[in-house]
Design an enzyme around this catalytic site. Structure first.
Site, PDB file in Angstrom:
ATOM      1  N   ASP A  59       0.850  -1.263   0.043  1.00 26.31           N
ATOM      2  CA  ASP A  59      -0.168  -0.112  -0.121  1.00 26.31           C
ATOM      3  C   ASP A  59       1.012   1.149   0.037  1.00 26.31           C
ATOM      4  O   ASP A  59       2.049   1.262   0.396  1.00 26.31           O
ATOM      5  CB  ASP A  59      -0.786  -0.039   1.402  1.00 26.31           C
ATOM      6  CG  ASP A  59      -2.011  -1.112   1.110  1.00 26.31           C
ATOM      7  OD1 ASP A  59      -2.114  -1.747  -0.068  1.00 26.31           O
ATOM      8  OD2 ASP A  59      -2.508  -1.572   2.325  1.00 26.31           O
ATOM      9  N   TYR A  91       7.009  -9.098   7.505  1.00 24.14           N
ATOM     10  CA  TYR A  91       6.425  -7.621   8.026  1.00 24.14           C
ATOM     11  C   TYR A  91       6.788  -7.222   9.379  1.00 24.14           C
ATOM     12  O   TYR A  91       7.056  -8.283  10.217  1.00 24.14           O
ATOM     13  CB  TYR A  91       4.854  -7.615   8.020  1.00 24.14           C
ATOM     14  CG  TYR A  91       4.257  -8.063   6.670  1.00 24.14           C
ATOM     15  CD1 TYR A  91       3.973  -7.108   5.774  1.00 24.14           C
ATOM     16  CD2 TYR A  91       4.023  -9.335   6.379  1.00 24.14           C
ATOM     17  CE1 TYR A  91       3.619  -7.502   4.300  1.00 24.14           C
ATOM     18  CE2 TYR A  91       3.350  -9.883   4.889  1.00 24.14           C
ATOM     19  CZ  TYR A  91       3.191  -8.620   4.091  1.00 24.14           C
ATOM     20  OH  TYR A  91       2.577  -9.179   2.882  1.00 24.14           O
ATOM     21  N   TYR A 109      -3.767 -10.388   3.774  1.00 22.09           N
ATOM     22  CA  TYR A 109      -3.979  -9.127   4.201  1.00 22.09           C
ATOM     23  C   TYR A 109      -3.574  -8.873   5.607  1.00 22.09           C
ATOM     24  O   TYR A 109      -4.377  -9.356   6.728  1.00 22.09           O
ATOM     25  CB  TYR A 109      -5.679  -8.829   4.180  1.00 22.09           C
ATOM     26  CG  TYR A 109      -6.132  -8.975   2.682  1.00 22.09           C
ATOM     27  CD1 TYR A 109      -5.666  -8.296   1.855  1.00 22.09           C
ATOM     28  CD2 TYR A 109      -7.435  -9.857   2.617  1.00 22.09           C
ATOM     29  CE1 TYR A 109      -6.372  -8.184   0.219  1.00 22.09           C
ATOM     30  CE2 TYR A 109      -8.056  -9.898   1.350  1.00 22.09           C
ATOM     31  CZ  TYR A 109      -7.360  -9.132   0.251  1.00 22.09           C
ATOM     32  OH  TYR A 109      -7.903  -9.131  -0.831  1.00 22.09           O
TER      33      TYR A 109
END
Length: 539
Positions: A356, A426, A499
């Site tokens: 994003d 992440y 997600y």
């Protein structure tokens, strides 16, 4: 100059002599084809004669006529009208096999410039650097119809003669494309100092003849009302001429709808129907085919890994209602620097996934490819390094690249296959509605290979299908942020396509389990970084 011309004519006559010695058809038949408007190259290739004739630029219809006068006593120069003084072009190839091109309207070329010289000028003008080239040729379907018309005409004219019965027309005659290649490739290799072969650099010759094609189209029966005639039941001609009409000239190229209809019709109709529709022999034309020369290099790829250091830079250019989102994009930064070094028509940016706009890409970076379309010269290692240096030394420190290099097109498949199988790591700054105790931290950190179910995220539901996906959380680690209250650093490794934001807050129950349901409290994600994309790609 006179010696050169004499030598060229002697070469042409030598070719005809050799052709005459190798089962050449009767000279009166050759002369008749010449009289109905066929050029010397079409005559020789259709009769299966010596193939080197097509590569000899000095072999002209006048040389052939002179040769026939000397070897056939029935032909007298004063009484023969086969070489008319008009400006007509070959009734078969429509001038394609002329060794020199005419001066076309609006085309600034010297009178009678050779095709090879025209091609060389185009390549040079466009700035291509060429070491090897391939040649693509597109011809109008009317040429295939003309070849069939000549064959059937010769069958009518000479079908009862012994030489025709014994020889017929060769089953495999040289096509116009083959003859044209023989004519121009040796000269092109010399003029461009390049080799002809299966090359990524393609020269395309597109020949069209609007008048002849339109006339042929009007003569052919319409698909909607034509019914196939049962000629075979009525003693009609069932030879394989129809198959010959569908020659390699069609070649599965991108052709117009009209051309496609013509090829399809020529393939289907029988010889008798063809003779009733099409003039035999084909008529001469007053102007040759129109020629368009274009050059194209197959895409080449520059690959590497990029790091995105800003939370206000999108991966691709993002515009909503004419308003730009973010300060820049990875695609524009990398593509702009590629175009600054390489002369290309345009670039396409491809990456193994995306983050994003508010997510940084850190660690070893995300694999990407830049597809260079119709590049004028293949960039050297030095030029590729210059691209990397320009990006990394930019004052706007939004994007950095690593391991930039020229790669083969097989890397595209590798990247796409790896994208589906990759794992991603992440680091997320999260907030929880209550302070976590040691047992909470322990429960999260010991979680391994946990399967979650995610419905399409609400934030992307407007552009993606509403699906339910199973994903794997391979491992997680969590620690409290020093000096913070209810703030934690969550590190995790997941299956591609997970997600992450939704895995933290639950997405109104659309992701289960989530960090919030595991902890039994509200959880929100404040910042997210991608720290590793695990792919064996330009590490």
């Amino acid at each position: 100059m006179a010696d050169t011309n004499a030598s060229a004519e002697a070469e042409a006559r030598s070719i005809l002599e050799r052709a005459a010695e190798s089962s050449f058809p009767p000279l009166h038949a050759v002369h008749h084809l010449l009289s109905v408007g066929a050029c010397v190259r079409c005559i020789l290739r259709l009769l299966g004669a010596y193939s080197s004739a097509c590569s000899c630029a000095s072999l002209t219809s006048s040389v052939l006529h002179s040769f026939l006068e000397e070897h056939d006593g029935s032909i007298k120069g004063g009484s023969c009208s086969c070489l008319s003084a008009d400006d007509s072009y070959c009734s078969v190839c429509l001038g394609v096999l002329l060794p020199a091109w005419h001066r076309d309207e609006g085309l600034e070329v010297p009178h009678n410039e050779s095709i090879s010289s025209m091609i060389s000028r185009v390549v040079q003008k466009e700035g291509y650097q060429v070491g090897e080239f391939s040649l693509e040729i597109s011809l109008p379907p009317v040429i295939a119809a003309n070849e069939c018309a000549v064959r059937l005409y010769m069958k009518q004219k000479f079908g009862n003669e012994n030489w025709f019965k014994d020889k017929m027309f060769p089953q495999q005659t040289m096509s116009v494309k083959e003859a044209l290649r023989l004519l121009i490739v040796p000269l092109l290799e010399k003029q461009m100092n390049a080799k002809y072969g299966n090359s990524s650099f393609r020269i395309r010759l597109t020949y069209t003849h609007g008048d002849a094609s339109q006339k042929l189209h009007s003569l052919l029966p319409n698909e909607n009302n034509r019914k196939r005639k049962a000629d075979s039941r009525n003693g009609g001609d069932t030879s394989n001429e129809a198959h010959k009409r569908n020659s390699a000239d069609a070649n599965n190229k991108q052709i117009s709808e009209s051309d496609s209809f013509i090829y399809k019709t020529l393939e289907s109709i029988q010889d008798r129907e063809f003779c009733n529709l099409i003039q035999l022999p084909p008529e001469k034309v007053s102007k040759p085919c129109h020629l368009v020369i274009s050059c194209l290099r197959s895409p080449i790829y520059i690959g590497g890994r990029y790091l995105k250091l800003s939370r206000n830079v999108s991966q691709s250019c993002w515009i909503i209602d004419d308003e730009r989102m973010g300060e820049a994009s990875v695609e524009e930064i990398i593509g702009g620097n590629v175009r600054a070094i390489c002369r290309v028509d345009r670039c396409k940016f491809h990456a193994a996934g995306r983050e994003d706009i508010d997510v940084r890409m850190l660690g070893s970076g995300r694999p990407f490819l830049v597809e260079l379309l119709n590049v004028r010269s293949i960039p050297s290692e030095i030029e590729v390094q210059q691209i990397e240096d320009r990006i990394n030394n930019s004052e706007m420190k939004y994007v950095r690249v690593r391991n930039l290099k020229l790669v083969g097109n097989e890397i595209w498949t590798m990247m796409r296959e790896g994208e589906a199988e990759k794992q991603k790591q992440y680091a997320a700054l999260i907030w929880t509605s209550r302070e976590l105790v040691e047992n909470d931290l322990h429960n999260i950190s010991v979680t391994k290979e946990m399967e979650i179910v995610q419905k399409t995220s609400i934030r992307v539901l407007h552009r993606r299908s509403p699906l339910e996906r199973k994903r794997i959380i391979h491992w997680m680690e969590i620690e409290k942020v020093a000096g913070g209250s209810n703030y934690y650093l969550l590190q995790l490794c997941t299956q591609a396509g997970t997600y992450i934001k939704e895995f933290v807050h639950g997405d109104l129950g659309r992701t289960h389990p989530s960090i919030g349901t595991i902890l039994g409290c509200r959880a929100e994600i404040l910042q997210l970084d991608v720290t590793d994309v695990k792919m064996d790609f330009l590490q």
